[in-house]
Enzyme design. Structure first.
Site, short mmCIF file in Angstrom:
data_model
loop_
_atom_site.label_atom_id
_atom_site.label_comp_id
_atom_site.label_asym_id
_atom_site.label_seq_id
_atom_site.Cartn_x
_atom_site.Cartn_y
_atom_site.Cartn_z
N ASN A 91 39.96 47.57 42.82
CA ASN A 91 38.64 46.97 42.60
C ASN A 91 38.66 46.03 41.41
O ASN A 91 39.53 46.12 40.54
CB ASN A 91 37.59 48.07 42.36
CG ASN A 91 37.79 48.79 41.05
OD1 ASN A 91 38.63 49.69 40.95
ND2 ASN A 91 37.02 48.43 40.03
N CYS A 92 37.69 45.11 41.38
CA CYS A 92 37.46 44.28 40.21
C CYS A 92 36.10 44.70 39.64
O CYS A 92 35.72 45.86 39.76
CB CYS A 92 37.51 42.80 40.56
SG CYS A 92 36.26 42.27 41.74
N ALA A 93 35.36 43.80 39.06
CA ALA A 93 34.11 44.17 38.40
C ALA A 93 33.01 44.53 39.39
O ALA A 93 32.14 45.35 39.09
CB ALA A 93 33.64 43.03 37.50
#
Length: 524
Positions: free
Chosen positions: A467-469
């Site tokens: 995942n990212c932000a």
């Protein structure tokens, strides 16, 4: 039928992996920015004189500590990027990858320093080493690669780690096998990398510097192009890769701050936050960042209002109100805009194009008004107050955000309401299918990790999950096993697919979702 994966999809997959890996070290910047921003705002002589309550030795001592810690994080950014990117790219044994990156990074520094001396490329005695593209980093005289050196160390380490972390050695050497073998290989690899960089880096540095001068020379047109490309990459989740050179290299500008030459507008901004002698923030911030505040605080809430009023009066409008209010407030407060952008994109690509153009125009307006408000994570109200209002108008020209923001809100409201109705776009609440309305959810509900895994085709279909932000980034083995409707029922605002790569947009709660998925997988 499973088709052959195209080069374009492979490049997208690589960009997606690098984008989410870069987000790990970038996530530390808000902490450094918060410490530097608060200490800078409350410790200047003018502020202390205006508010005598701040003239307290204990409070000022605490502010000095905050400044020192924030400045320390900023100084360590190259190492943070090396560790963060390597860990982000590693498929397994991420801790080992981080350690290997530390080894690789310091071999890169010491190796380039040694080769500079061996080949007689060092600066003459008494000369300013900066004029020769060199610097002292972590006490080592080396090439001035700064954050680029950390990024390079992280990427190379990630590749080396994934290739060798399962290596089996003869029994007598078995202790050094597996993940322990990676730092050993990395030491050798970076000896060669450092040799190559001694000859290659000067040309790379010159190219980056030329690109920076060229883009700055374009002025407001350059700001428009930058904003347009940035927003275009945003929908692909590759915007982190695009803006990083502007943040951390001479492409974003060069300035001497506190006796040190700093490259990249983001690095310069953090350095100026820590420097009490700063009178006005770096001019390139107006070109490459400040326009985001117009977009996140004013334009995106205006678009939400336009989507709401474009819904015919009745149950659908009432049912959609909470969802649109929540995503509008999220953009206003924190600058997270994915739910809004993808609602436009999936309703009509023309709406997203209009948003991208509006975003780019915001950069032009900020450049003309010479607004120099930096940021670390995004550009919502929180960072506007911290890096704009609290720093003072003389340093930032923040007042123009408030003056121009209201007409920007009004223009975008009427523009998008007209476009939505003219295109008959199926934005939230305007769908023909009643079932679509029932599926609309504003947020993820804890405990749905199992449903997400099942919607992705089960663990046997998941090749990689990270995942990212704001997004789950997933690679699957067979795309036809993925149930996108079921993913949306778990609170996903939208799902972007490219080849066998998916980006599932949940918003800022994605870290919680990823944790719950990891915990669920551990029980299988």
């Amino acid at each position: 039928m499973e088709g052959k994966v195209s080069l374009k999809d492979n490049l997208f997959s690589l960009g997606q992996q690098l984008g989410k890996a870069i987000m790990m070290p970038i996530s530390i910047l808000p902490v450094a920015g918060l410490l530097l921003g608060i200490s800078a705002a409350l410790s200047s002589g003018a502020v202390i004189k205006a508010y005598s309550v701040l003239d307290n030795s204990v409070l000022q001592g605490l502010l000095k500590l905050m400044n020192a810690v924030g400045n320390g994080v900023f100084a360590a950014l190259p190492l943070i990027f090396a560790v963060g990117i390597a860990a982000g790219l590693a498929k397994n044994e991420k801790g080992s990858a981080g350690l290997s990156a530390v080894v690789g990074y310091f071999v890169l520094l010491t190796g380039t320093g040694a080769f500079i001396s061996i080949f007689g490329k060092g600066a003459p005695a008494g000369a300013d080493i900066r004029l020769y593209g060199q610097a002292v980093q972590f006490g080592i005289k080396t090439l001035n690669m700064n954050v680029f050196g950390g990024v390079l160390a992280g990427i190379v380490t990630g590749v080396v780690h994934n290739k060798y972390y399962k290596t089996k050695l003869p029994d007598v050497l078995a202790f050094f096998g597996g993940a322990r073998f990676v730092p050993i290989v990395n030491t050798v690899v970076f000896m060669f990398v450092s040799l190559i960089m001694v000859f290659v880096w000067p040309a790379i540095a010159a190219m980056i510097a030329y690109f920076g001068v060229m883009t700055q020379g374009l002025g407001i047109f350059g700001a428009f192009i930058y904003g347009l490309v940035l927003r275009g990459f945003y929908v692909l989740g590759l915007h982190h890769v695009f803006y990083l050179p502007f943040w951390t290299t001479a492409a974003g500008g060069t300035l001497e701050v506190g006796g040190k030459v700093i490259e990249g507008w983001q690095n310069i901004f953090l350095a100026q936050l820590a420097d009490h002698n700063t009178v006005h923030y770096f001019s390139n911030i107006a070109l490459y960042n400040s326009g985001r505040y117009f977009h996140m605080i004013f334009t995106m809430p205006a678009i939400c209002l336009a989507m709401y009023t474009a819904i015919p009066k009745g149950p659908k409008r009432k049912a959609t109100f909470g969802f649109l209010l929540s995503i509008g407030l999220t953009s206003f407060l924190t600058g997270v805009t994915e739910p809004i952008s993808f609602a436009l994109l999936f309703a009509s690509p023309l709406l997203f194009v209009a948003e991208a153009v509006s975003f780019a125009i915001s950069f032009v307006i900020a450049a003309i008004a010479k607004i120099t408000i930096g940021s670390t994570f995004s550009a919502g109200l929180v960072e506007f107050l911290l890096f704009g209002v609290f720093q003072g108008n003389s340093k930032t020209n923040y007042i123009w955000i408030l003056i121009l923001g209201v007409p920007i809100f009004i223009v975008n409201y009427f523009l998008f309401k007209f476009l939505i109705e003219k295109l008959n776009a199926k934005t939230p609440g305007r769908e023909d299918d009643e079932e679509q309305e029932k599926k609309l959810k504003g947020k993820y509900t804890s405990g749905e990790a199992k449903t997400i895994v099942e919607a992705l085709g089960g663990m046997e279909n998941i090749a990689d999950l990270d995942n990212c932000a704001t997004r789950l980034r997933v690679s699957v083995k067979k795309l036809d096993k993925v149930n996108i409707d079921l993913l949306k029922q778990t609170g996903a605002h939208n799902v972007v697919t490219r080849g066998k790569n998916l980006q599932i947009i949940y918003g800022p709660t994605v870290n919680l979702i990823r944790t719950e998925i990891d915990e669920y997988v551990a029980t299988l």
